[in-house]
Design an enzyme around this catalytic site. Structure first.
Site: not given
Ligand code: AGP
Length: 608
Positions: A2, A27, A101-102, A481, A485, A504, A603
């Protein structure tokens, strides 16, 4: 995480507080509030929602006159985002106001003690406990009340505190959560972070653990936990506000990569007590845990990748069959679900449409559901039967890093809890795993120190067209992963492949100089992995290997090796992911990509 602010001086406090909170919205931003001393009483305004709501409610602060106040912008951990859970919190007579905050780890115990003494609570937060505890210890001396409260509270905190009987003073205290004080021309300030004060001063004091600061309009005094005065030197900040929001890092993604040790610690700490795994929020009795015969883990993207890792941990430790599914597939394949199934949905945002739909599908079929979620009070958190929060704090960069790492931690803890209840793991191995879990933040810190080496290596591949990640078993999960990334922020095509599957078909894509990142952290699979590495090497590949310290055998096959500290075999993904995150980041940086906001991505994917 926070944001807290405080001001005392010759100016009107409310506009200064609102301006400071605006600079701290990164934050946390699910609710906000301010409290200002108006000469007689402490007046308060607080509201769920973005800071804009509070701004409008207080007419930019005009409705709260006064020269001394505290403010807070919230990222909920205990208690959903709501007006009553928003900070500041008060004692019953509203003569003491607190912003925090914490995480107060022993708040339930303290809340019970205070209720037995007749204290009445109005919120679900851990912070309100602090307000009543200060009241309990306050006999006229604010410093003594603060010190006695600090001695009772476990956990992390940066607190801003006002005592109505001491209008010319504002207090702040720190343990593990960041706190600074600033000496301005027209008054003095406290804040969680530098951006909140830069408009008023560049001379700040970084408050250390168990230090207390008392602000007056024209002076600052510092004390230790024994109430003894201490001297502190101001530091002059050179950053601009934008850089300061990223704490000096170039991107939020890099900042969040570096926040992983603390995020992992915050997610672990409250769930390991006296050498046992305790997960009250699971809401399942031991008998109910023993009755579970199958687990589904359903998620998207990186959250799905944590499920692929967790399958190995759950099946290895608790001997329960685990099926991992992409949420967008799960809901259309008429899955076979019976009453003895637990469905776990994993989501940072808690708003991913595919994952939410899968959760609703499972609930409709009468299956018990658990959410592993980072955003408190989000749709998935509210609709799952129970929710286990990851305490990563707000994650701003689209590419997830610290939330991914805390999701892994939550799944390790769950698997260990199931094994602990089912008795499928010896006490000795459980003790060893708990020790290794506690070491993960330290190991992650060590890996972060290699960032320059990884940056140099990454710069060689900014023109790459195809990069492959291979691994076997749990190392395949981390390859998924690492590949995501890289591709989601650098736009370089990448694939993760089970190492044994390459021959394969896909191996036909390997050309002279193709980079293949091989992850080999499972000792029993080293030899198999090395032969897969030789397969691609003979076809011209350049081999990057990520492996455990001591596995020097790999240097016979690999062209470049990154060693990770030894840890329990089920936890290696938490360490191998660090160099892979940094690799993806530095390739994207080298290509000049918009690292925090990559093209075509959001996001939180709230559409199907
Ligand atoms: C990963 O870096 C991406 N931002 C994306 O794959 C994300 O993990 C996925 O959309 C799931 O989002 P969530 O964890 O908010 O459900």
């Amino acid at each position: 995480m926070c944001g807290i602010v405080g001001y005392i001086g010759t100016e009107e406090a409310a506009p200064v507080l609102l301006d400071g909170l605006d600079k701290l919205e990164y934050r946390g931003y699910d609710s906000a509030g301010i409290a200002v001393f108006d000469g007689e009483k402490i007046q308060v305004a607080k509201a769920r929602g973005r800071l804009k709501v509070l701004n409008e409610m207080t007419h930019g602060g005009e409705k709260l006159p006064g020269n001394c106040g505290i403010g807070h912008t919230r990222w909920a951990t205990h208690g959903i985002p709501s007006d009553k859970n928003a900070h500041p919190h008060f004692n019953e007579t509203e003569s003491i106001a607190v912003v925090h905050n914490g995480i107060i780890e022993n708040y339930l115990k303290l809340k019970k003690l205070l209720q037995e003494k007749g204290y009445k609570f109005t919120s679900e937060t851990d912070t309100e406990v602090v307000a009543h505890l200060l009241d309990y210890y306050y006999k006229g001396d604010p410093l003594e009340a603060i010190i006695r409260t600090m001695r009772r509270v476990d956990g992390s905190y940066a607190l801003g505190i006002m005592f109505q009987e001491h209008p010319g003073k504002l207090f702040a205290v720190r343990k593990d959560s960041p706190l600074i004080a600033g000496k301005g021309k027209n008054g003095n300030l406290i804040a969680s972070d530098v951006p909140a004060v830069l408009k008023y001063t560049r001379d700040v004091y970084f408050i250390q653990n168990e230090e207390i600061v008392c602000l007056e309009a024209d002076e600052l005094n510092f004390y230790n936990i024994d109430g003894e005065p201490i001297r502190k030197e101001a530091v002059t900040i050179q950053w601009d506000v934008s850089a300061a929001e990223k704490a000096g890092y170039e991107h939020f993604m890099l900042k969040e990569i570096y926040e992983q040790p603390k995020a992992v610690l915050d997610t672990l700490n409250p769930r390991i007590r006296e050498g046992r795994i305790e997960i009250e929020e699971l809401g399942m009795s031991d008998d109910e845990i023993r009755a579970i015969k199958k687990i589904y883990i359903v998620a998207c993207g990186s959250a799905y990748h944590t499920g692929v890792s967790a399958k190995y941990v759950f099946e290895g430790l608790a001997r329960i069959p685990v099926e991992v599914d992409l949420a967008s597939e799960f809901r259309y394949r008429n899955p076979i679900l019976d009453p003895e199934t637990l469905l776990i949905v994993v989501s940072q945002s808690g708003e991913t449409a595919d994952t939410l739909a899968a959760l609703r599908e499972a609930k409709q079929r009468g299956v018990r559901t658990l959410g592993i979620v980072n955003v408190v009070g989000s749709s998935i958190a509210r609709e799952a039967d129970n929710v286990m929060y990851t305490w990563a704090g707000p994650e701003i960069a689209v590419a997830t890093t610290k939330a991914y790492s805390t999701q892994l931690i939550a799944e390790y803890l769950l698997a260990m809890k199931f094994a602990q209840v089912k008795g499928t793991v010896s006490t000795a191995e459980m003790d060893e795993m708990i020790q290794e879990l506690k070491q993960l933040p330290v190991h992650i810190e060590m890996l972060l120190d290699h960032k320059e080496k990884i940056q140099r290596f990454a710069n060689r591949y900014i023109a790459a067209k195809d990069i492959f990640f291979i691994g076997r078993g749990i190392d395949y999960a981390i390859s998924l992963e690492g590949s995501l990334k890289l591709k989601e922020i650098s736009y370089i095509h990448s694939e993760a492949y089970p190492a044994g599957e390459l021959k394969h078909g896909t191996i036909s894509l390997i050309e002279e100089g193709t980079l293949v990142a091989a992850v080999l952290t499972q000792e029993e699979l080293y030899k198999k992995m090395i032969s897969n590495m030789v397969e691609v090497k003979t076809r011209g590949a350049f081999l990057l290997a990520v492996t455990n310290v001591g596995n020097t055998e790999v240097e016979k096959a690999a062209d470049y090796v990154i060693y990770i500290p030894k840890t329990h075999k089920y936890f290696t993904n938490s360490l191998a992911v660090i160099p892979l995150q940094l690799f993806g980041y530095y390739v994207a940086l080298g290509k000049g990509c918009d690292v925090d906001k990559p093209r075509n991505l959001a996001k939180s994917v709230t559409v199907e």
